[in-house]
Design a protein around this motif. Structure first.
Motif, mmCIF file in Angstrom:
data_model
loop_
_atom_site.group_PDB
_atom_site.id
_atom_site.type_symbol
_atom_site.label_atom_id
_atom_site.label_comp_id
_atom_site.label_asym_id
_atom_site.label_seq_id
_atom_site.Cartn_x
_atom_site.Cartn_y
_atom_site.Cartn_z
ATOM 1 N N ARG A 8 0.854 -1.191 0.000
ATOM 2 C CA ARG A 8 0.000 0.000 0.000
ATOM 3 C C ARG A 8 0.881 1.229 0.000
ATOM 4 N NH1 ARG A 8 -5.036 -0.085 2.094
ATOM 5 N NH2 ARG A 8 -5.193 1.753 0.798
ATOM 6 N N ALA A 10 1.268 5.510 -0.617
ATOM 7 C CA ALA A 10 0.611 6.813 -0.760
ATOM 8 C C ALA A 10 0.771 7.257 -2.212
ATOM 9 C CB ALA A 10 1.241 7.820 0.189
ATOM 10 N N ASP A 11 -0.026 8.227 -2.633
ATOM 11 C CA ASP A 11 -0.015 8.672 -4.027
ATOM 12 C C ASP A 11 1.393 9.086 -4.493
ATOM 13 O OD1 ASP A 11 -1.356 9.375 -6.532
ATOM 14 O OD2 ASP A 11 -0.898 11.439 -5.956
ATOM 15 N N GLY A 12 2.067 9.899 -3.713
ATOM 16 C CA GLY A 12 3.410 10.343 -4.087
ATOM 17 C C GLY A 12 4.402 9.197 -4.137
ATOM 18 N N GLU A 13 4.281 8.277 -3.195
ATOM 19 C CA GLU A 13 5.156 7.098 -3.185
ATOM 20 C C GLU A 13 4.911 6.247 -4.433
ATOM 21 O OE1 GLU A 13 5.491 6.238 1.612
ATOM 22 O OE2 GLU A 13 3.876 5.292 0.468
ATOM 23 N N TYR A 14 3.658 6.103 -4.818
ATOM 24 C CA TYR A 14 3.320 5.309 -5.997
ATOM 25 C C TYR A 14 3.897 5.952 -7.256
ATOM 26 C CZ TYR A 14 0.704 2.853 -9.575
ATOM 27 O OH TYR A 14 0.368 2.122 -10.695
ATOM 28 N N ARG A 15 3.709 7.264 -7.399
ATOM 29 C CA ARG A 15 4.238 7.951 -8.586
ATOM 30 C C ARG A 15 5.762 7.849 -8.629
ATOM 31 N NH1 ARG A 15 3.038 13.467 -8.610
ATOM 32 N NH2 ARG A 15 2.600 13.388 -6.389
ATOM 33 N N CYS A 18 6.706 4.371 -9.669
ATOM 34 C CA CYS A 18 6.495 4.228 -11.114
ATOM 35 C C CYS A 18 7.723 4.676 -11.899
ATOM 36 C CB CYS A 18 5.264 5.006 -11.567
ATOM 37 S SG CYS A 18 3.697 4.197 -11.173
ATOM 38 N N GLN A 76 -0.691 -2.670 -7.461
ATOM 39 C CA GLN A 76 -2.005 -2.348 -8.010
ATOM 40 C C GLN A 76 -3.069 -3.321 -7.495
ATOM 41 O OE1 GLN A 76 -0.815 -2.516 -12.137
ATOM 42 N NE2 GLN A 76 -0.800 -0.283 -12.298
ATOM 43 N N GLU A 79 -3.844 -2.500 -3.810
ATOM 44 C CA GLU A 79 -4.609 -1.256 -3.715
ATOM 45 C C GLU A 79 -6.051 -1.475 -4.164
ATOM 46 O OE1 GLU A 79 -5.205 2.353 -2.325
ATOM 47 O OE2 GLU A 79 -3.242 1.415 -2.254
#
Length: 125
Positions: A8, A10-15, A18, A76, A79
Motif C-alpha cells: 500500500r 501513498a499517491d506520491g510514493e506510488y508515482r 512508477c 495495483q 490497492e
C-alpha cells in the motif's frame, strides 16, 4: 492472510515507484533527475522517499543502483483489493456495478472483462 502493508503506497510514493518501475535499473542520480522533472521534487525529498521505500522492502538501492523488489502489478492488486474492501464492504459485484454506472464501456472492453471473469471462474474449479 498476507500482510499487504508494504504494497500500500501513498499517491506520491506510488508515482515515485512508477519512475523506478519504468526505468529500472537506474542510477540513483538519474532517479533524482527524473523525480525533479516528473514530480518537482528536490534531491533531499527523493532520497527521503527512496530510503522509506527501501526500508519497507518496496525498492532497493545497492551500490547506487535503484531497482524494485515488488512488482507494480502486486501494488495495483493490493490497492484495488483495499478499495473494494473499504468502499464496497468487499463486494466485487458492487464495485463493478458502481464503475459501470459511472461511464459506458466499449465492446472490446466488455469482451476483455468477460474473458477475465471466465479465467477467474475456471481458476477456482
Amino acid at each position: 492472510m498476507l500482510n499487504h502493508e508494504p504494497l500500500r503506497l501513498a499517491d506520491g510514493e506510488y508515482r515515485f515507484a512508477c519512475l523506478v518501475w519504468d526505468n529500472e535499473p537506474l542510477p540513483s542520480g538519474q532517479l533524482v533527475a527524473l523525480a525533479a522533472e516528473g514530480l518537482g521534487w528536490k534531491k533531499s525529498t527523493t532520497y527521503t522517499v527512496l530510503k522509506k521505500l527501501c526500508e519497507r522492502g518496496v525498492l532497493q538501492n545497492a551500490d547506487g543502483r535503484v531497482t524494485s523488489l515488488i512488482k507494480k502489478e502486486d501494488v495495483q492488486q493490493a490497492e484495488s483489493a483495499a478499495v473494494v474492501d473499504k468502499t464496497f464492504d468487499g463486494s466485487l459485484p458492487r464495485f463493478v456495478a458502481a464503475f459501470l454506472n459511472s461511464k459506458p464501456i466499449s465492446d472490446a472492453e466488455a469482451a476483455e472483462i468477460r474473458a477475465l471473469l471466465d479465467a477467474a471462474r475456471y481458476k477456482e474449479e
